[in-house]
Write a protein that holds these residues in place. Structure first.
Motif, mmCIF file in Angstrom:
data_model
loop_
_atom_site.group_PDB
_atom_site.id
_atom_site.type_symbol
_atom_site.label_atom_id
_atom_site.label_comp_id
_atom_site.label_asym_id
_atom_site.label_seq_id
_atom_site.Cartn_x
_atom_site.Cartn_y
_atom_site.Cartn_z
ATOM 1 N N TYR A 15 0.799 -1.218 0.000
ATOM 2 C CA TYR A 15 0.000 0.000 0.000
ATOM 3 C C TYR A 15 0.836 1.274 0.000
ATOM 4 C CZ TYR A 15 -3.844 -3.093 1.357
ATOM 5 O OH TYR A 15 -4.777 -4.082 1.390
ATOM 6 N N ASN A 16 2.121 1.198 0.332
ATOM 7 C CA ASN A 16 2.896 2.402 0.599
ATOM 8 C C ASN A 16 2.929 3.395 -0.556
ATOM 9 O OD1 ASN A 16 3.504 1.758 3.209
ATOM 10 N ND2 ASN A 16 5.531 0.925 2.777
ATOM 11 N N GLN A 17 3.198 2.930 -1.755
ATOM 12 C CA GLN A 17 3.344 3.843 -2.880
ATOM 13 C C GLN A 17 2.047 4.571 -3.198
ATOM 14 O OE1 GLN A 17 6.402 4.436 -4.200
ATOM 15 N NE2 GLN A 17 5.450 6.148 -5.279
ATOM 16 N N SER A 18 0.912 3.863 -3.069
ATOM 17 C CA SER A 18 -0.373 4.502 -3.356
ATOM 18 C C SER A 18 -0.756 5.495 -2.263
ATOM 19 C CB SER A 18 -1.470 3.444 -3.504
ATOM 20 O OG SER A 18 -1.637 2.717 -2.296
ATOM 21 N N LEU A 19 -0.260 5.275 -1.042
ATOM 22 C CA LEU A 19 -0.570 6.179 0.050
ATOM 23 C C LEU A 19 0.263 7.449 0.001
ATOM 24 C CD1 LEU A 19 -0.795 3.643 3.029
ATOM 25 C CD2 LEU A 19 -2.698 4.883 2.003
ATOM 26 N N CYS A 20 1.517 7.299 -0.387
ATOM 27 C CA CYS A 20 2.456 8.406 -0.284
ATOM 28 C C CYS A 20 3.335 8.409 -1.524
ATOM 29 C CB CYS A 20 3.294 8.242 0.986
ATOM 30 S SG CYS A 20 4.233 9.688 1.462
ATOM 31 N N PRO B 125 2.473 6.349 6.831
ATOM 32 C CA PRO B 125 1.275 6.826 7.523
ATOM 33 C C PRO B 125 0.727 8.107 6.891
ATOM 34 C CG PRO B 125 3.247 7.302 8.811
ATOM 35 C CD PRO B 125 3.672 6.407 7.680
ATOM 36 N N VAL B 126 -0.597 8.214 6.849
ATOM 37 C CA VAL B 126 -1.264 9.331 6.170
ATOM 38 C C VAL B 126 -2.256 9.988 7.121
ATOM 39 C CG1 VAL B 126 -2.791 9.972 4.266
ATOM 40 C CG2 VAL B 126 -1.045 8.232 3.913
ATOM 41 N N ASN B 127 -2.266 11.307 7.134
ATOM 42 C CA ASN B 127 -3.297 12.050 7.836
ATOM 43 C C ASN B 127 -4.562 12.019 6.977
ATOM 44 O OD1 ASN B 127 -5.029 14.412 8.428
ATOM 45 N ND2 ASN B 127 -3.428 15.002 9.864
ATOM 46 N N PRO B 128 -5.675 11.439 7.468
ATOM 47 C CA PRO B 128 -6.863 11.269 6.613
ATOM 48 C C PRO B 128 -7.559 12.569 6.242
ATOM 49 C CG PRO B 128 -7.342 10.621 8.870
ATOM 50 C CD PRO B 128 -5.876 10.890 8.813
ATOM 51 N N LYS C 48 -4.281 14.690 4.098
ATOM 52 C CA LYS C 48 -3.653 13.773 3.141
ATOM 53 C C LYS C 48 -2.123 13.879 3.181
ATOM 54 C CE LYS C 48 -7.744 12.557 2.012
ATOM 55 N NZ LYS C 48 -8.307 11.335 2.635
ATOM 56 N N GLU C 49 -1.599 14.604 4.158
ATOM 57 C CA GLU C 49 -0.148 14.651 4.344
ATOM 58 C C GLU C 49 0.349 13.264 4.731
ATOM 59 O OE1 GLU C 49 3.133 16.803 7.316
ATOM 60 O OE2 GLU C 49 0.986 17.247 7.496
ATOM 61 N N CYS C 50 1.502 12.869 4.204
ATOM 62 C CA CYS C 50 2.047 11.554 4.508
ATOM 63 C C CYS C 50 3.478 11.697 5.013
ATOM 64 C CB CYS C 50 1.993 10.642 3.292
ATOM 65 S SG CYS C 50 2.994 11.222 1.903
ATOM 66 N N ALA C 51 4.001 10.617 5.534
ATOM 67 C CA ALA C 51 5.367 10.610 6.047
ATOM 68 C C ALA C 51 5.954 9.228 5.810
ATOM 69 C CB ALA C 51 5.387 10.943 7.536
#
Length: 470
Positions: free
Chosen positions: A144-149, A169-172, A175-178
């Motif tokens: 899932y990582n690439q699609s999330l961030c 991890p993504v802020n819902p 949409k900021e990710c880290a």
């Protein structure tokens, strides 16, 4: 995040479950292990020296008896915690300013509820244990990582020796990710008989992602992270499913002054007033649709929408998965429709309420009514009902309590909004439309159970009895 629990609890190591087969957890102690203090009662003889008076002796005996009583109470607690359980329960709190909902874990720590993220995340303390690369849980995360961030890659972390599992991890909301790492932690929740909370159950070795504190921006003050309730293998319901049935229910509160309730596991689930109403008996069901790839979340089939039993005209197949489908969300406050669908919906609702005076629009809404002389009913303002006509023939009926947002004492607005012409989903059912309704996500049967507003059954989501039943 302090995930320790001071009182003795039942400790369970959750099993990580891949979509098609069960895989043993590689890290924590054996599944189902329970460690409790071993207590030994010994015969104690108290001999009074010649220079000790009877008052001193009585004090010693009283202290000893107090120790025995404490020991008996401790043993009773251990026995209670060791009993089997079918369900867990947690209060749900609402941040009215942000329209976000959180569950409580480990007593008072709060995690924002999300139905779409593949794994939970928390702000970790230094020294959190890390999961190695190439492990089965890491493989589930990496898919899932690439699609999330989009910025996620191994190059983001130059020093990763030994190789530990990278996460995104993504802020819902923002949409900021880290880029962070996968860890394991312990989560404590109360078991329940459906009427009250019972013993505390501690789940050890739960997989979550660490996240930087900056990712908490735009989330309610005081929360520690986000709880994933998605269908993914590392969501909380999936990880708890080695001990309880893989399903969960949410009942979102409509106010920040009273808690709603979340359940994980098997019902019945009762809401007051006494003797309690089993809300599972009120449920209608519709299938949860299978989605492919990284398109996580819960989708239902929608055949059409009717307002006051009159069908709205939409293009054929407008709600099909091929056109984005119909998704449920606890992080989007108001139901959104793609622009073309929204305009048809708005036009017909406006026609059905034409006898009610209009007032100036209040953002983000497009239709606001003067409610000064409108009155009210048990299920909210007396406006046109909205039927979501589901693909299996069931109707999810939305009455005034969930269709109209009261913005002032005299003004209420239609709580449906325009999602834009390029909206990813045709419809996203927002949290306002879920408030004071009970939703059961049956991940074994791949179906959604739902009620219309519980006001019609003379109860609310704030009516679970959180008084301990132990």
């Amino acid at each position: 995040m302090n995930l320790s629990q001071s009182r003795k609890t039942k400790t369970i190591s959750p099993t990580f479950e891949a979509p098609n087969h069960r895989i043993p957890t590689p890290m924590p102690p054996d599944s189902g292990s329970f460690s409790a203090p071993m207590a030994e009662l010994r015969r104690v003889t108290i001999t009074a020296p010649a220079d000790v008076d009877i008052e001193t002796l009585s004090l010693q005996m009283a202290q000893y008896l107090l120790q025995v009583l404490v020991l008996i109470a401790s043993l009773a607690s251990v026995v209670s915690s060791a009993q089997s359980f079918d369900a867990l329960v947690s209060p749900i709190t609402k941040d009215s300013h942000l329209s976000l909902y959180s569950i409580a874990v480990n007593g008072s720590e709060e995690l924002v509820i999300d139905l779409s993220l593949p794994y939970s995340w928390v702000v970790c303390k230094n020294g959190a244990p890390l999961v190695l690369c190439h492990s089965t849980p890491c493989s589930a995360v990496e898919s899932y990582n690439q699609s999330l961030c989009s910025s996620h890659s191994d190059a983001n972390v130059k020093s990763n020796v030994p190789c530990t599992c990278l996460t995104a991890p993504v802020n819902p909301i923002t949409k900021e990710c880290a880029v962070s790492r996968l860890t394991t932690t312990s989560l404590a929740l109360s078991s329940t008989d459906g009427h009250n909370p019972l013993a505390t159950v501690n789940f050890a070795g739960v997989y979550v992602s660490c996240a930087p504190r900056t990712l908490l921006r735009s989330l309610p003050q005081g929360v520690s992270g986000v709880a994933s309730l998605s269908p993914a293998p590392l969501s909380l319901p999936s990880q708890f499913s080695n001990k309880i049935i893989k399903q969960f229910g949410i009942c979102l509160p409509s106010t920040s002054t009273a808690s709603g309730v979340a359940f994980v596991g098997k019902g019945p689930f009762y809401l007051l007033p006494p003797p309690g109403r089993d809300v599972t008996s009120l449920l209608s069901f519709t299938p949860l649709l299978n989605t492919t790839g990284s398109n996580l979340g819960y989708y239902i089939g929608l055949a059409g929408i009717a307002i006051n039993q009159e069908a709205v005209t939409f293009p054929k197949g407008a709600f099909d998965l091929g056109h984005g489908g119909v998704k449920l969300s606890t992080t989007i406050p108001y139901t959104t429709l793609r622009s073309q669908l929204y305009l048809a919906f708005l036009k017909q609702f406006s026609k059905a309420t034409s006898g009610i005076p209009r007032v100036k629009k209040v953002k983000p809404f497009d239709l606001c009514l003067n409610t000064t002389t409108l009155g009210s009913t048990r299920v909210g303002l007396p406006v046109a009902s909205i039927d979501l006509e589901l693909s299996n023939g069931k109707n999810w009926t939305i009455f005034g309590a969930n269709s109209m947002k009261q913005v002032t004492d005299e003004v209420a607005c239609l709580a449906f909004v325009d999602g834009g012409v390029r909206a990813e989903q045709a419809v996203v059912i927002g949290s306002f439309q879920m408030e004071n309704s009970f939703l059961l996500f049956d991940l074994v049967g791949s179906r959604l159970g739902f009620t219309d507003t519980l006001f019609g059954s003379q109860t609310t989501c704030a009516n679970f009895n959180f008084t301990s039943g132990v």
